[in-house]
Motif scaffolding. Sequence first.
Motif, PDB file in Angstrom:
ATOM      1  N   ASP A 173       9.522 -11.680   3.611  1.00  0.00           N
ATOM      2  CA  ASP A 173       9.674 -10.790   4.763  1.00  0.00           C
ATOM      3  C   ASP A 173       8.282 -10.564   5.336  1.00  0.00           C
ATOM      4  O   ASP A 173       7.290 -10.568   4.606  1.00  0.00           O
ATOM      5  N   ARG A 174       8.198 -10.333   6.638  1.00  0.00           N
ATOM      6  CA  ARG A 174       6.889 -10.207   7.289  1.00  0.00           C
ATOM      7  C   ARG A 174       6.194  -8.886   6.994  1.00  0.00           C
ATOM      8  O   ARG A 174       4.983  -8.772   7.178  1.00  0.00           O
ATOM      9  N   HIS A 175       6.933  -7.882   6.559  1.00  0.00           N
ATOM     10  CA  HIS A 175       6.303  -6.599   6.259  1.00  0.00           C
ATOM     11  C   HIS A 175       5.320  -6.744   5.101  1.00  0.00           C
ATOM     12  O   HIS A 175       5.520  -7.555   4.200  1.00  0.00           O
ATOM     13  N   VAL A 176       4.276  -5.934   5.154  1.00  0.00           N
ATOM     14  CA  VAL A 176       3.223  -6.035   4.147  1.00  0.00           C
ATOM     15  C   VAL A 176       2.986  -4.695   3.467  1.00  0.00           C
ATOM     16  O   VAL A 176       3.363  -3.641   3.968  1.00  0.00           O
ATOM     17  N   LYS A 177       2.354  -4.778   2.307  1.00  0.00           N
ATOM     18  CA  LYS A 177       1.746  -3.635   1.652  1.00  0.00           C
ATOM     19  C   LYS A 177       0.280  -3.998   1.411  1.00  0.00           C
ATOM     20  O   LYS A 177      -0.078  -5.182   1.310  1.00  0.00           O
ATOM     21  N   ALA A 178      -0.554  -2.962   1.329  1.00  0.00           N
ATOM     22  CA  ALA A 178      -1.996  -3.212   1.364  1.00  0.00           C
ATOM     23  C   ALA A 178      -2.711  -2.660   0.136  1.00  0.00           C
ATOM     24  O   ALA A 178      -2.290  -1.671  -0.464  1.00  0.00           O
ATOM     25  N   ILE A 179      -3.805  -3.326  -0.203  1.00  0.00           N
ATOM     26  CA  ILE A 179      -4.808  -2.785  -1.122  1.00  0.00           C
ATOM     27  C   ILE A 179      -6.063  -2.568  -0.282  1.00  0.00           C
ATOM     28  O   ILE A 179      -6.581  -3.503   0.337  1.00  0.00           O
ATOM     29  N   ILE A 180      -6.534  -1.325  -0.233  1.00  0.00           N
ATOM     30  CA  ILE A 180      -7.643  -1.006   0.664  1.00  0.00           C
ATOM     31  C   ILE A 180      -8.912  -0.691  -0.120  1.00  0.00           C
ATOM     32  O   ILE A 180      -8.862  -0.092  -1.195  1.00  0.00           O
ATOM     33  N   LYS A 181     -10.011  -1.118   0.437  1.00  0.00           N
ATOM     34  CA  LYS A 181     -11.325  -0.783  -0.128  1.00  0.00           C
ATOM     35  C   LYS A 181     -11.699   0.618   0.361  1.00  0.00           C
ATOM     36  O   LYS A 181     -11.696   0.885   1.568  1.00  0.00           O
ATOM     37  N   LEU A 182     -12.016   1.497  -0.566  1.00  0.00           N
ATOM     38  CA  LEU A 182     -12.293   2.879  -0.185  1.00  0.00           C
ATOM     39  C   LEU A 182     -13.652   2.997   0.495  1.00  0.00           C
ATOM     40  O   LEU A 182     -14.578   2.258   0.208  1.00  0.00           O
ATOM     41  N   GLY A 183     -13.715   3.949   1.421  1.00  0.00           N
ATOM     42  CA  GLY A 183     -14.972   4.229   2.101  1.00  0.00           C
ATOM     43  C   GLY A 183     -14.965   3.885   3.566  1.00  0.00           C
ATOM     44  O   GLY A 183     -15.580   4.589   4.378  1.00  0.00           O
ATOM     45  N   LYS A 184     -14.237   2.806   3.966  1.00  0.00           N
ATOM     46  CA  LYS A 184     -14.277   2.382   5.359  1.00  0.00           C
ATOM     47  C   LYS A 184     -13.040   2.760   6.177  1.00  0.00           C
ATOM     48  O   LYS A 184     -13.180   3.170   7.325  1.00  0.00           O
ATOM     49  N   PRO A 185     -11.821   2.633   5.628  1.00  0.00           N
ATOM     50  CA  PRO A 185     -10.651   2.984   6.445  1.00  0.00           C
ATOM     51  C   PRO A 185     -10.675   4.443   6.881  1.00  0.00           C
ATOM     52  O   PRO A 185     -11.039   5.332   6.109  1.00  0.00           O
ATOM     53  N   GLU A 186     -10.289   4.664   8.121  1.00  0.00           N
ATOM     54  CA  GLU A 186     -10.261   6.012   8.679  1.00  0.00           C
ATOM     55  C   GLU A 186      -8.849   6.590   8.710  1.00  0.00           C
ATOM     56  O   GLU A 186      -8.674   7.797   8.764  1.00  0.00           O
ATOM     57  N   ARG A 187      -7.871   5.721   8.696  1.00  0.00           N
ATOM     58  CA  ARG A 187      -6.482   6.180   8.760  1.00  0.00           C
ATOM     59  C   ARG A 187      -5.609   5.210   7.985  1.00  0.00           C
ATOM     60  O   ARG A 187      -5.823   3.995   8.027  1.00  0.00           O
ATOM     61  N   ILE A 188      -4.615   5.753   7.268  1.00  0.00           N
ATOM     62  CA  ILE A 188      -3.714   4.914   6.501  1.00  0.00           C
ATOM     63  C   ILE A 188      -2.288   5.134   6.977  1.00  0.00           C
ATOM     64  O   ILE A 188      -1.939   6.186   7.500  1.00  0.00           O
TER      65      ILE A 188
END
Length: 581
Positions: free
Chosen positions: A153-168
Amino acid sequence: MLANKNKVKIVAIAKDEARYITEWIYHHAYFGFDAFDIYVNNTTDDTPDILKRLYTQFDINIIMADALYLNNPSAFQTNAYKQSLLQAQKDGYSHLAFLDIDEFWTPKDFATSVHDMLAKAKHVDVLVFNWAVHRSESPFSRCFSKVNEFINDRHVKAIIKLGKPERISIHSAFGANLSYGNSDFNPPTFLDASKAKIEVASDQAPNAFVVHRVYRSQVEYVSMLCRGRPRGDRFKSNRVGYYINNNDGYQFIIDSKKLDAYYDGLDKVIDSGGLAKPIQDAEHFVIERYRQFIELVHQGVSVVEAISLLRALKNITLPEVLGVKSMLKDKADKIKIFQIGFNKSGTASIYHYFKSEGFKAIHWDGGRLSKTIKDNAEQGLPLLTGYEGYQVFTDMEHREADQSAFYSAEQYFKQLDQQYPGSIFILNYRDINRWLQSRRNHPGYLQKTVQSTGWSVDEVIEAWKTEYYDHIAAVKTYFENKPNLITLDLDKDDNQALFRALAARGIVLNQKTLPHVHKTKMNPEQKKKHIDAIRNAALFFEQDNLETAYMLMKVAHELRPEGKFIERKLNEFEAKLVAND
């Protein structure tokens, strides 16, 4: 503070997950995830007890989150994610993943750890992994067998590197100058601005993906419908049916030695924690909830519940459920809603409003609807003979052989009320001058009336004015002491007036806002502009209100059925409604 190396935590929401959470935590620890934040809310099973037993073997932060949920139910999941994001940064974690308990991050080789993958993705701020929907599960089976049937399926889940993302968000993260990567560490091709979906082949496994156990077995799927929704619904209303086995997708085959080692570890966790009996008890809880579902339906459901459950139970073949579906169909078919106001007064909007909620709605039908009602009346038949399977009827008018207009809604509303007791009638109208102008603008409408009557244009306009006032007065007089009339002034009432009026009569719909759909034909450029606007509005609401987005995209699809992008988005919205709680 933790050492300066990658340290990955998963954040998850848990409601009545006692049967499944042991396997889920073990699986992710097996593939290298270091810690877990589990937000337990609205739970009636033994999820907290099982988590306490697992606490001795894994790094688990158990958060009893009823208060956080009650503070804002609709935003509970994202608020929980934000809370963990802030705390994880303080605690020195390098990465955070957001997964549900039915989602299993899995490497293609069934060996690579999440740390191995992150070591190769130092340049990536947000790693996204598409869903692989599981379609080969038996009752209470473990997630993996040697041969597994998946479809991407095209939907995704993410692993994010902390410190840079401003919104989740539930699916991704956003911020200035973020770099995104897929499981190949290449920039993914996102399909929309929300970065919730990527381009992915449906028939082959990526290097890593998220197995989505959205269906499980039929018994478990039906049981899950009793979990309700955050806004207070008794049943899950965002499911569109069980999967059908077909040749789509692919087989994901796991080496026997790897699978044996994997499950040996799970068995040790269960033995060490004394979890065999609690897991068996939790299985009984799921079965009992399935029985509760059957009993609740037998006790009685609302019309809206019946309609949404019929949609959710599509393709379920369990004998007990087949009987339930028959009951639900009888319940749903009994409701009749008639729009008895004027054309050019929101008839298409009313039609799409109900159709998007799962009602069987019929609109104009090329004039056949009105013509059939008239013929039935003349032959002494029930007026809806030939249209018995429909629940909502809009734009009941047709042209006779001489091109004169005949309005069955105006002629037969009393007989419809008498023949179909308990029905709801919607008298829709708008400012008379605007209504007259809209009729005049409709291609050929005025001209046909002039030709069929032999009147001048001014005489037709005067006749329409008389029709307008006489019909409104006749309807209001007839229904004066009846509770089943809804009056809807499209110019004065707000766009939630119909929702409130229906709710007061026991029909509580999912979508509160009546859409605005232009039925009158226009030149191609105008038509393109308006359909584009509806499509873009659907995209705008995709992240914050998926049901509104889905409804609007359905309208766009009705108006532009040949549009490939609209069709693709509509299918994606349906898939997401299946998956999201």
